[in-house]
Design a protein around this motif. Structure first.
Motif, mmCIF file in Angstrom:
data_model
loop_
_atom_site.group_PDB
_atom_site.id
_atom_site.type_symbol
_atom_site.label_atom_id
_atom_site.label_comp_id
_atom_site.label_asym_id
_atom_site.label_seq_id
_atom_site.Cartn_x
_atom_site.Cartn_y
_atom_site.Cartn_z
ATOM 1 N N ALA A 1 1.722 -2.221 5.719
ATOM 2 C CA ALA A 1 2.947 -2.908 5.091
ATOM 3 C C ALA A 1 3.502 -1.815 4.201
ATOM 4 C CB ALA A 1 2.737 -4.234 4.402
ATOM 5 N N VAL A 2 4.800 -1.627 4.153
ATOM 6 C CA VAL A 2 5.325 -0.358 3.380
ATOM 7 C C VAL A 2 6.485 -0.943 2.657
ATOM 8 C CG1 VAL A 2 6.338 2.019 3.472
ATOM 9 C CG2 VAL A 2 4.660 1.213 5.136
ATOM 10 N N ASP B 1 17.181 17.129 -3.190
ATOM 11 C CA ASP B 1 16.770 16.881 -4.475
ATOM 12 C C ASP B 1 16.481 15.536 -4.695
ATOM 13 O OD1 ASP B 1 19.015 15.654 -3.983
ATOM 14 O OD2 ASP B 1 20.282 16.195 -5.637
ATOM 15 N N ARG B 2 15.972 14.623 -3.800
ATOM 16 C CA ARG B 2 15.750 13.159 -3.862
ATOM 17 C C ARG B 2 14.237 13.101 -3.964
ATOM 18 N NH1 ARG B 2 20.500 10.210 -3.091
ATOM 19 N NH2 ARG B 2 22.142 11.998 -3.143
ATOM 20 N N PHE B 3 13.620 12.081 -4.540
ATOM 21 C CA PHE B 3 12.505 11.573 -4.678
ATOM 22 C C PHE B 3 12.229 10.111 -4.270
ATOM 23 C CE2 PHE B 3 13.605 10.954 -9.128
ATOM 24 C CZ PHE B 3 13.251 9.768 -9.551
ATOM 25 N N ALA B 4 11.166 9.854 -3.966
ATOM 26 C CA ALA B 4 11.014 8.234 -3.628
ATOM 27 C C ALA B 4 9.861 7.378 -4.094
ATOM 28 C CB ALA B 4 11.152 7.994 -2.011
ATOM 29 N N THR B 5 10.085 6.487 -4.501
ATOM 30 C CA THR B 5 8.756 5.582 -4.919
ATOM 31 C C THR B 5 8.222 5.003 -3.617
ATOM 32 O OG1 THR B 5 10.051 3.654 -5.733
ATOM 33 C CG2 THR B 5 9.839 5.170 -7.273
ATOM 34 N N CYS B 6 7.062 4.455 -3.400
ATOM 35 C CA CYS B 6 6.466 3.759 -2.315
ATOM 36 C C CYS B 6 5.281 3.334 -2.739
ATOM 37 C CB CYS B 6 6.356 4.813 -1.154
ATOM 38 S SG CYS B 6 5.821 4.183 0.378
ATOM 39 N N LEU B 7 5.045 2.161 -1.749
ATOM 40 C CA LEU B 7 3.707 1.334 -2.001
ATOM 41 C C LEU B 7 3.203 1.214 -0.461
ATOM 42 C CD1 LEU B 7 2.202 -1.255 -4.307
ATOM 43 C CD2 LEU B 7 2.012 -1.538 -2.211
ATOM 44 N N TYR B 8 2.179 1.537 -0.172
ATOM 45 C CA TYR B 8 1.741 1.144 1.314
ATOM 46 C C TYR B 8 0.354 0.335 1.185
ATOM 47 C CZ TYR B 8 -0.583 2.344 5.625
ATOM 48 O OH TYR B 8 -1.114 2.153 6.932
ATOM 49 N N ALA B 9 0.294 -0.591 1.848
ATOM 50 C CA ALA B 9 -0.830 -1.380 1.652
ATOM 51 C C ALA B 9 -1.511 -1.536 3.265
ATOM 52 C CB ALA B 9 -0.593 -2.850 1.277
ATOM 53 N N GLU B 10 -2.780 -1.367 3.519
ATOM 54 C CA GLU B 10 -3.241 -1.441 4.740
ATOM 55 C C GLU B 10 -4.128 -2.967 4.833
ATOM 56 O OE1 GLU B 10 -6.291 1.118 7.325
ATOM 57 O OE2 GLU B 10 -4.297 2.110 7.107
ATOM 58 N N ALA B 11 -3.866 -3.477 5.523
ATOM 59 C CA ALA B 11 -4.741 -4.925 5.534
ATOM 60 C C ALA B 11 -5.394 -5.260 6.889
ATOM 61 C CB ALA B 11 -3.699 -6.128 5.097
ATOM 62 N N TYR C 1 11.781 -1.187 3.807
ATOM 63 C CA TYR C 1 10.667 -2.030 4.284
ATOM 64 C C TYR C 1 10.117 -1.470 5.648
ATOM 65 C CZ TYR C 1 13.883 -5.183 6.247
ATOM 66 O OH TYR C 1 15.049 -5.431 7.298
ATOM 67 N N ASP C 2 8.912 -1.935 5.912
ATOM 68 C CA ASP C 2 8.193 -1.632 7.029
ATOM 69 C C ASP C 2 6.948 -2.189 7.433
ATOM 70 O OD1 ASP C 2 8.402 -0.642 9.973
ATOM 71 O OD2 ASP C 2 8.547 1.640 9.254
ATOM 72 N N LEU C 3 6.833 -2.579 8.626
ATOM 73 C CA LEU C 3 5.389 -3.389 8.908
ATOM 74 C C LEU C 3 4.901 -2.544 10.295
ATOM 75 C CD1 LEU C 3 3.552 -5.739 7.939
ATOM 76 C CD2 LEU C 3 4.601 -7.252 10.014
ATOM 77 N N ILE C 4 3.767 -2.161 10.338
ATOM 78 C CA ILE C 4 3.235 -1.170 11.194
ATOM 79 C C ILE C 4 1.927 -1.873 11.755
ATOM 80 C CG2 ILE C 4 2.658 1.091 11.536
ATOM 81 C CD1 ILE C 4 3.700 2.130 8.870
#
Length: 701
Positions: A377-378, A427-437, A365-368
């Motif tokens: 918010a990630v 060989d890895r992939f990643a799922t992600c959701l990024y929200a800018e508020a 998780y991350d908060l930017i």
């Protein structure tokens, strides 16, 4: 002398629990053992066979211990437990008891196991009879020999069961728990267990025997001290103590502290791996003296198996410490405070059996903090559960944070992160959701890369899933040349909470993802308003449920602002042929205008902006860029800018005969307080301004 074959008693379902009149004729007593309650009911004849008065017996099997020797009781317990475990319907056995006057005699019992519809054992009903006359001297000697064989088989069986259980032990505590289990070493006759591990030339006690038996000063001891565990570690040789006198003479420092335990013999075993001692174990007995050669061989062999399990457990704990340290280093050390929002983050590591160091994953998780009162918010999840996944996660988190801080749009941030991961040659992939508020307006722009949708809880406690059109997971979208990430716009009213999580909080084995999301939605709706307490509750539920996946969680609750924002800026790209982008832009404008004090003119501003965007899309090529900003000065104004790539300037003209064409700039002229056109490099910007008056009026958020 166990007879579980053809001679086993067959009892119909309607056989009475206490058939005293029937069995008394055959000099048999009956019993009914309620396994749920733990009570063993016996009739009068059974009391006579055990030579125990009704007032001396309280219904607990342990009350028969004055009549049943410990070795016989353990043998019967093992027999019954095995019959229950392997699904048998009945069992039978001969066993010895000692009457009130000390006279030994033989007894025979047969039991019928009753189970419920799920197969769970609930009762055992059966008979008991005096078998002394049946077994005469010659038969008794033969039976004693058979019992010794049974005892040896029992010991072998205990060793096999213990070794099998140790194979699943992952930590040192797991190993100790296996050995202390009722099916562990105590069935070899040991009363208690002590164990120590060698650390930096000393022995640290990790299991101290019976509760309350700790000897002061022995928590950590030197290897050269006069204790039996120290001796076997020094010599790498087992030490069998066959009598209290031998114990007192050999270890005068230790013996006075354990006399209350009534120890009659003991076996101390070095725990050796690859010719190196890693610890020592002691088995203490209070009902035997001496050890046969066969018993010694069994204990030595078992000690070797225990040593291997301990070594494996110690390696696991070391790997786990390293993995957890790496995971924590890759996650943000602190979450920045955000003006206008309450934030809570949580992380739970999965616990997966099998390979060492696998209870670590790539969830993060991350908060930017972003300029203009905005925040990013990630939430994300790198494929895999190992240190490599954690390392990839750390790199991906850093570059995604850097792209967002550079001011790129959410879609660009996600696309660049995908390219980075692809170029990482993993060989890895990643799922992600990024929200800018934007916390001043409540407008949230979200992009999703193969991740689960966010949730929003309203101030009234209701919770809903917010569908976000998504692209491929990070890494895969770059590999397949599909870097388009649609942007979804949603609004957070003051008091609303945005929840981002990884699928470990949602998915359960054998359950549908949608069902999991509905269950999570209900859980959030019923949870506390405070985001920290809600985060604790959600992570507690994940802990109770267990599972083989990590859980990362981020909650952001928008607080109500005390006054409208003195200045702010929002921007949205609207691509041609993308009606959803146009809808998202309208949502953004409506929410921002109301939050920035322009509620009274919201309809006018939204109508003018819509006309400018539509004109840009119809009469130019490429996307339109919509910017909404607050201007402060003598008059407080809201400024709408629509930028396109065409250098041709618009001109105002009367509407055509149909009344449709030509009305765009006419509306702008009539409704806006000021408007104009500016050249912008290879394109232009059409702008208009609206006076919204006192910032204290007009529905500020």
């Amino acid at each position: 002398m166990v007879d579980r074959g053809a001679s086993a008693l067959s009892l119909p379902d309607d056989w009475p629990a206490h058939p005293d009149p029937i069995l008394a004729l055959n000099r048999m007593g009956s019993f009914d053992w309620d396994l749920d309650a733990g009570l063993l009911h016996m009739d009068a004849r059974a009391h006579e066979i055990f030579d125990i008065l009704p007032e001396e017996y309280d219904g607990r099997p342990e009350s028969l211990s004055p009549r049943v020797p410990p070795a016989e009781a353990r043998r019967l317990d093992t027999l019954v437990a095995q019959a229950i475990k392997d699904g048998s319907e009945n069992y039978g056995a001969y066993f010895r008891i000692r009457r009130r006057d000390g006279t030994p005699c033989w007894t025979h019992t047969q039991g019928y196991i009753r189970r419920d519809e799920t197969g769970r054992p609930r009762r055992i009903i059966g008979i008991v009879r005096d078998a002394t006359d049946e077994l005469r001297d010659l038969a008794e000697r033969r039976d004693e020999a058979a019992l010794e064989d049974d005892a040896r088989r029992e010991q072998t069986n205990v060793v096999q069961l213990t070794t099998a259980a140790l194979a699943h032990a992952r930590t040192v505590r797991d190993v100790i728990d296996v050995l202390k289990d009722t099916h562990g070493l105590t069935h070899l006759g040991a009363t208690s267990l002590v164990m120590g591990l060698v650390e930096a030339g000393r022995i640290r006690l990790v299991a101290e025997g019976p509760e309350g038996s700790f000897v002061p000063g022995t928590l950590v001891t030197r290897i050269d001290e006069p204790y039996p565990m120290s001796e076997v570690v020094r010599t790498l040789t087992p030490r069998f103590i066959e009598s209290p006198e031998e114990f007192a003479a050999g270890y005068p420092v230790l013996w006075p502290h354990i006399t209350d335990l009534r120890i009659t013999s003991a076996a101390y075993l070095p725990l050796i791996v690859q010719a190196r001692p890693i610890g020592a174990m002691g088995l203490l007995y209070n009902d035997r003296r001496g050890f046969t050669s066969e018993e010694r061989n069994i204990l030595v062999a078992l000690g070797s198996s225990i040593a291997q399990s301990l070594q494996r457990a110690m390696f696991y704990e070391q790997e786990s410490d390293i993995a957890q340290g790496l995971q924590q280093a890759m996650l943000p050390r602190t979450i920045p405070s955000v003006s206008g929002a309450d934030v809570a983050v949580r992380y739970r590591a999965a616990t997966i059996g099998g390979s060492l160091g696998r209870d670590i994953g790539g969830d993060w998780y991350d908060l930017i903090p972003l300029p203009g009162g905005r925040v990013g918010a990630v939430i994300g999840d790198v494929q895999g559960h190992d240190t490599h996944a954690a390392a990839v996660m750390g790199q991906l988190r850093i570059v995604l944070k850097a792209y967002a801080a550079e001011g790129h749009t959410p879609a660009t941030v996600m696309a660049r992160a995908s390219v980075f991961l692809h170029e990482l040659d993993t060989d890895r992939f990643a799922t992600c959701l990024y929200a800018e508020a934007d916390l001043s307006t409540g407008v949230v722009q979200a992009v999703r890369a193969g991740h689960i949708d966010p949730l929003v809880r309203a101030t009234d406690g209701s919770c809903r899933r917010v569908p976000v059109p998504g692209g491929l997971p990070l890494g895969l979208s770059a590999e397949f040349g599909s870097l388009e990430y649609p942007v979804a716009t949603l609004e957070l009213d003051p008091g609303d909470t945005l929840l981002l999580c990884t699928d470990g909080l949602v998915e359960q084995p054998g359950a549908d993802l949608d069902d999991g999301m509905r269950a999570l939605t209900s859980l959030i709706a019923a949870g506390p308003q405070d985001v920290r307490r809600l985060a604790d509750q959600l992570i507690d539920v994940a802990e109770e449920r267990g599972g083989d996946d990590d859980v990362a969680l981020l909650l952001l609750r928008r607080r109500g602002l005390q006054s409208p924002k003195a200045g702010g800026r929002l921007q949205q790209h609207v691509a041609p042929g993308d009606p959803e982008a146009l809808t998202h832009a309208r949502h953004m404008i409506r929410a921002a205008v109301r939050a920035w004090g322009g509620r009274d003119r919201a309809d006018e501003i939204e109508l003018v902006a819509d006309e400018l965007i539509t004109n840009a899309l119809m009469h130019t090529e490429g996307a339109a860029i919509v910017t909404l900003r607050v201007l402060t000065g003598p008059d407080r104004r809201l400024r709408v800018e629509v930028e396109d790539s065409s250098s041709a300037l618009p001109r105002r003209r009367e509407a055509g005969e149909s009344g449709v064409s030509g009305r765009g700039l006419l509306l702008v002229h009539l409704l806006a307080d000021e408007w104009g056109v500016e050249a912008r490099g290879g394109g232009k910007c059409v702008w208009c301004e609206f006076v919204v008056g006192d910032p204290g009026r007009g529905g500020a958020a």
